[in-house]
Scaffold this motif. Sequence first.
Motif: not given
Length: 332
Positions: A274-295
């Motif tokens: 979960p940690g690596l997934f979240s950190l990579l999404v924060q930087r490169f997941g521009h099309n991922v919903a913001l609430h999913f980022h935060v969760l």
Amino acid sequence: MQETPFCLRVRHLLPYSMSDSNTTDFTNPSTFILLGIPGLEAAHVWISIPFFTMYAIAILGNFTILFIVKMEPSLHGPMYYFLCMLAVTDLVLSTSILPKTLSIFWFNSREIDFSACLTQMYFINCFLATESGIFVAMALDRYVAICHPLRHSSILTNPVVAKIGLAVLLRGFMLMLPFPLLARLWPYCRINIIPHTHCEHIAVVKQACADIRVSNYYGLFVLFFLTGLDVLFIAVSYSQILKAIFSLPTKDTRLKTFGTCISHLCVILAFYIPGLFSLLVQRFGHNVALHFHVLMANMYPLVPPMLNPIIYGVRTRHIRDRLLRLLSHKRT
């Protein structure tokens, strides 16, 4: 076309109006405003229930581990010392996040002082790095115990365990120190809204009205250098451990040893994935919903502190037996 700074794009989110003169840059804002989970504000109270439950389990479970190891002399060994280090790290990590998050969910207390925000950012990153280092130390302990059992007590003596713990802690303190120092250097706009439940590093520095590439590059360096080396060391250790397990003479011994390793691997995977997934999404997941980022960013500092004492308490016979004796003694 140059992108409009975030601090100017979200002006309409503030619950009060601000004049244009209030959007000028300045170095140190007095406060930030944490939005919680953007888009799910109406469900904050309901979301707080599993969050609070995870926090309560983490607090109770980790304090139980510390109490049992302290009270039971037979558990005063390297494996349990590392487990106590993990428990303390989990307590600090979860407490760095949950109280402020729950105050947002329950009391709509969204403001956080600038210095408090940077302090929270530092503690979160520091103890995430420390926890990663402890997993490396625990993998080393398992490797020596299984691959070199006759030398375990002579290799991992109490002074060596203490030095490993101190090195892991200092590594986290030193490597994470540039995060708040760099964040304090950037000029910020007066509208400082962080679409998050806590002061996550990238979420904070994105509020700066400046070029933050240095912070981004250093964050990526820490992510791939520190985490990459830790994961590599753990993978090499467990490959040697599995090789040693399959060479054991009896099936029962292989299954018992393999079961112990599985519990360690479950804890490690629950932390890193979960940690690596979240950190990579924060930087490169521009099309991922913001609430999913935060969760997702709330899962990796909360789920492992909850799971670690449960997994180790259930899978470690000495801790389980000591806890059962303690509970049965209280009932009588």
